[in-house]
Design a protein around this motif. Structure first.
Motif, PDB file in Angstrom:
ATOM      1  N   LEU A 203       0.827  -1.202   0.000  1.00 39.36           N
ATOM      2  CA  LEU A 203       0.000   0.000   0.000  1.00 39.36           C
ATOM      3  C   LEU A 203       0.860   1.249   0.000  1.00 39.36           C
ATOM      4  O   LEU A 203       0.442   2.304  -0.457  1.00 39.36           O
ATOM      5  N   ASP A 204       2.036   1.098   0.561  1.00 41.46           N
ATOM      6  CA  ASP A 204       2.857   2.249   0.891  1.00 41.46           C
ATOM      7  C   ASP A 204       3.167   3.143  -0.301  1.00 41.46           C
ATOM      8  O   ASP A 204       3.161   4.363  -0.198  1.00 41.46           O
ATOM      9  N   LYS A 205       3.413   2.521  -1.437  1.00 42.82           N
ATOM     10  CA  LYS A 205       3.805   3.316  -2.609  1.00 42.82           C
ATOM     11  C   LYS A 205       2.684   4.256  -3.062  1.00 42.82           C
ATOM     12  O   LYS A 205       2.947   5.240  -3.741  1.00 42.82           O
ATOM     13  N   TYR A 206       1.449   3.913  -2.712  1.00 46.02           N
ATOM     14  CA  TYR A 206       0.324   4.750  -3.135  1.00 46.02           C
ATOM     15  C   TYR A 206       0.220   6.042  -2.319  1.00 46.02           C
ATOM     16  O   TYR A 206      -0.572   6.915  -2.614  1.00 46.02           O
ATOM     17  N   TRP A 259      18.429   5.596  -7.549  1.00 45.69           N
ATOM     18  CA  TRP A 259      18.339   5.609  -9.007  1.00 45.69           C
ATOM     19  C   TRP A 259      17.732   4.307  -9.513  1.00 45.69           C
ATOM     20  O   TRP A 259      18.278   3.236  -9.249  1.00 45.69           O
ATOM     21  N   ILE A 260      16.570   4.386 -10.136  1.00 40.56           N
ATOM     22  CA  ILE A 260      16.044   3.252 -10.908  1.00 40.56           C
ATOM     23  C   ILE A 260      15.295   3.767 -12.126  1.00 40.56           C
ATOM     24  O   ILE A 260      14.847   4.917 -12.137  1.00 40.56           O
ATOM     25  N   HIS A 261      15.109   2.913 -13.087  1.00 38.37           N
ATOM     26  CA  HIS A 261      14.411   3.277 -14.325  1.00 38.37           C
ATOM     27  C   HIS A 261      14.953   4.570 -14.916  1.00 38.37           C
ATOM     28  O   HIS A 261      14.200   5.367 -15.486  1.00 38.37           O
ATOM     29  N   GLY A 262      16.220   4.839 -14.700  1.00 38.38           N
ATOM     30  CA  GLY A 262      16.801   6.063 -15.259  1.00 38.38           C
ATOM     31  C   GLY A 262      16.398   7.327 -14.525  1.00 38.38           C
ATOM     32  O   GLY A 262      16.696   8.427 -14.984  1.00 38.38           O
ATOM     33  N   ASP A 263      15.689   7.199 -13.407  1.00 41.05           N
ATOM     34  CA  ASP A 263      15.278   8.381 -12.646  1.00 41.05           C
ATOM     35  C   ASP A 263      16.123   8.522 -11.383  1.00 41.05           C
ATOM     36  O   ASP A 263      16.245   7.575 -10.606  1.00 41.05           O
ATOM     37  N   PHE A 264      16.673   9.695 -11.185  1.00 38.76           N
ATOM     38  CA  PHE A 264      17.243  10.019  -9.885  1.00 38.76           C
ATOM     39  C   PHE A 264      16.099  10.405  -8.950  1.00 38.76           C
ATOM     40  O   PHE A 264      15.179  11.121  -9.355  1.00 38.76           O
ATOM     41  N   PHE A 265      16.131   9.943  -7.726  1.00 38.25           N
ATOM     42  CA  PHE A 265      15.092  10.358  -6.779  1.00 38.25           C
ATOM     43  C   PHE A 265      15.634  10.290  -5.359  1.00 38.25           C
ATOM     44  O   PHE A 265      16.689   9.712  -5.111  1.00 38.25           O
ATOM     45  N   ALA A 266      14.876  10.888  -4.441  1.00 41.78           N
ATOM     46  CA  ALA A 266      15.289  10.889  -3.037  1.00 41.78           C
ATOM     47  C   ALA A 266      14.776   9.626  -2.364  1.00 41.78           C
ATOM     48  O   ALA A 266      13.568   9.364  -2.361  1.00 41.78           O
ATOM     49  N   THR A 297       1.738   4.418 -10.744  1.00 44.90           N
ATOM     50  CA  THR A 297       1.972   3.953  -9.375  1.00 44.90           C
ATOM     51  C   THR A 297       1.727   2.452  -9.267  1.00 44.90           C
ATOM     52  O   THR A 297       2.515   1.720  -8.660  1.00 44.90           O
ATOM     53  N   ALA A 298       0.624   1.995  -9.862  1.00 41.28           N
ATOM     54  CA  ALA A 298       0.301   0.571  -9.794  1.00 41.28           C
ATOM     55  C   ALA A 298       1.390  -0.276 -10.441  1.00 41.28           C
ATOM     56  O   ALA A 298       1.682  -1.389  -9.998  1.00 41.28           O
ATOM     57  N   GLU A 299       2.018   0.274 -11.475  1.00 45.51           N
ATOM     58  CA  GLU A 299       2.983  -0.517 -12.249  1.00 45.51           C
ATOM     59  C   GLU A 299       4.414  -0.462 -11.713  1.00 45.51           C
ATOM     60  O   GLU A 299       5.298  -1.149 -12.220  1.00 45.51           O
ATOM     61  N   HIS A 300       4.681   0.379 -10.747  1.00 45.28           N
ATOM     62  CA  HIS A 300       6.034   0.502 -10.227  1.00 45.28           C
ATOM     63  C   HIS A 300       6.069   0.188  -8.737  1.00 45.28           C
ATOM     64  O   HIS A 300       5.060   0.303  -8.050  1.00 45.28           O
TER      65      HIS A 300
END
Ligand SMILES: *[C@@H]1O[C@H](CO)[C@@H](O)[C@H](O)[C@H]1NC(C)=O
Length: 500
Positions: A203-206, A259-266, A297-300
């Motif tokens: 659930l957390d990612k949502y 870093w995943i899917h080519g995205d830098f993120f915190a 969101t559902a797909e990642h």
């Protein structure tokens, strides 16, 4: 062995020469930009993986703390050489005034399946009214809850009905049944527990997009939105000092790089800060973001990545230097103090956060922060080391793996072993695999070595310090292996210096 080392007439002059050399080199380094290629930091997930036996790290990490961890490969390799001139930034890094606690909103995320285990400690520490006014705190969960004056919002309440059909939402819909039937949902996710709600981490990612969308709407006057998890601790005063160097009207998104899917993120567990400027450029410019990215969101898998991806799509790049290939900076830590490397590179840098904290860690970190006089300077890695690592280091201790990894000498690789610079006796260094005594002597023979560990015929040495954790007396794991032995050279760590 160490006693013998100091008593040895041939070794003492050598030791003095060595110390002089270290001090000389250190001063030399201080006077000029660091040219040295800093050691590649171990990706956070690999730190615990280094501990043996394997079961050990699981015991330290509640199952649900693994919820939105990216796989190890998602992490960038860590710090690289800082020899390049600072590139010009797209916007100013100097601001005119310092920040006060009233300029920020703290976004605190928890979940119904862990709230009762993780949140209570924060109410008297992280969230205590003496530290931060409650009007500057927003508490987000996946079920409404109240503890005294604290109100937790169900941040998933506006999720569209199609998304709620997803199996990910099973814990969400089951929560009220647990409550109504007087069951304790939070006993799930504990090792050995069969009862309780299944993990809430899917659930957390949502939650990430609705949290940020809501915080910006609810507190439009905040200059910064600071995110923290229920198993994190932030040194807020340090972070405010840091953020005051950046103009909140510009789009800043700062934290521990992942870093995943080519995205830098915190990385979420390390905490992060989003400026008002960043919010307006993204969530403020498009009130429909949460809906728009429900499919994504559902797909990642990871909520923190999802947020970083969305911010990037709206032109908000991660990092203090969004043009850099490697956006790593010291300060936000994806691990706890006992599973983080202390090294000359971070020794004098301020610390902003810790992750995978248990109640006891939170209490101690809060105690350290509360007793600190910030008018005299920020809390640095070395200060945390002094207070929370050093007291536990020993010359030698059994049933402990401190994670030493930089050099490993075994009976079957010793013929290929290349001694690093600073090894005074190659023979002593290469003989490290023979016994605990030999391994300790090998570490002593390498001038940069500050910790070693030994098992069977494996001698590992490192120039960075990690407390790690031991296997306590009576623990069943003691019956399934030989004792790992670890040791630290505290005196050498004591020679690491800061300017002030
Ligand atoms: C849900 O939507 C309502 C109506 O738009 C809004 O007032 C509320 O803040 C939203 N809740 C969350 C958690 O975003």
């Amino acid at each position: 062995m160490r006693k013998a080392f100091y008593q040895d007439n041939r070794m003492v002059p050598l030791g003095i020469m060595l110390t002089t050399l270290i001090i000389f080199i250190y001063h030399f380094e201080l006077d000029r930009p660091a040219l040295a290629f800093s050691p590649v930091s171990t990706p956070p997930q690999m730190i615990s993986a280094q501990f043996a036996p394997e079961k050990q790290d699981q015991a330290h990490l509640p199952a649900s703390s693994l919820k939105e961890e990216a796989p190890p490969s998602s992490y960038s390799p860590g710090p690289v050489a800082q020899d390049a001139p600072v590139p010009s930034l797209p916007f100013t890094t100097t601001s005119t005034s310092s920040l006060s606690i009233n300029d920020i909103t703290l976004m605190f995320k928890t979940g119904a399946s862990v709230l009762w285990r993780r949140v209570p400690i924060h109410l008297s520490t992280s969230l205590s009214p003496q530290r931060i006014p409650s009007s500057n705190v927003l508490l987000y969960s996946d079920a409404p809850e109240t503890i005294g004056p604290w109100h937790f919002l169900d941040v998933l309440s506006n999720t569209s009905s199609s998304v709620r059909q997803s199996p990910d939402f099973i814990p969400y819909t089951q929560q009220t049944d647990y409550d109504d039937r007087q069951n304790y949902a939070e006993i799930g996710n504990m090792p050995g527990d069969a009862a309780g709600l299944v993990g809430g981490w899917k659930l957390d990612k949502y939650k990430f997009l609705p949290i940020v969308a809501h915080a910006g709407r609810a507190h439009p006057d905040s200059k910064w939105y600071i995110f923290m998890e229920d198993d994190s601790y932030l040194f807020l005063p340090n972070l405010l000092t840091h953020l005051s160097k950046f103009d909140h009207k510009d789009p800043w998104y700062l934290g521990s790089v992942a870093w995943i899917h080519g995205d830098f993120f915190a990385h979420g567990g390390s905490g992060f800060a989003l400026s008002r400027g960043a919010w307006e450029k993204s969530f403020g410019a498009d009130p429909d973001i949460v809906r728009r990215y429900e499919g994504f969101t559902a797909e990642h898998g990871c909520g923190d990545h999802i947020l970083g991806h969305v911010l990037k799509e709206y032109g908000v790049e991660f990092g203090e230097d969004p043009t850099a290939d490697n956006r790593f900076k010291y300060g936000f830590n994806p691990e706890a103090h006992w599973s983080t490397w202390f090294e000359t590179e971070n020794w004098c840098k301020p610390v902003f956060s810790w992750h995978h904290t248990h109640g006891r860690d939170v209490a101690r970190l809060f105690g350290l922060e509360s007793g600190w006089d910030f008018s005299k300077g920020q809390l640095r890695f070395r200060d945390v080391y002094d207070a929370m690592v050093k007291p536990y280091l020993r010359d030698r201790v059994e049933w402990w793996d401190n994670g030493a990894a930089k050099y490993e000498i075994r009976s079957n690789n010793v013929q290929y072993a290349q001694p690093p610079e600073g090894v005074k006796s190659v023979d002593t260094w290469k003989a490290g695999w023979k016994s605990v005594d030999s391994c300790q002597a090998a570490c002593v023979a390498w001038s940069d070595c500050v910790q070693w560990s030994f098992y069977e015929d494996r001698c590992k040495m490192d120039s960075m310090v990690l407390l790690g954790s031991g296997i306590p007396e009576g623990d069943s794991r003691r019956q399934t292996s030989l004792p790992w032995t670890s040791g630290w050279l505290k005196d050498r760590i004591g020679t690491w210096k800061c300017d002030v």
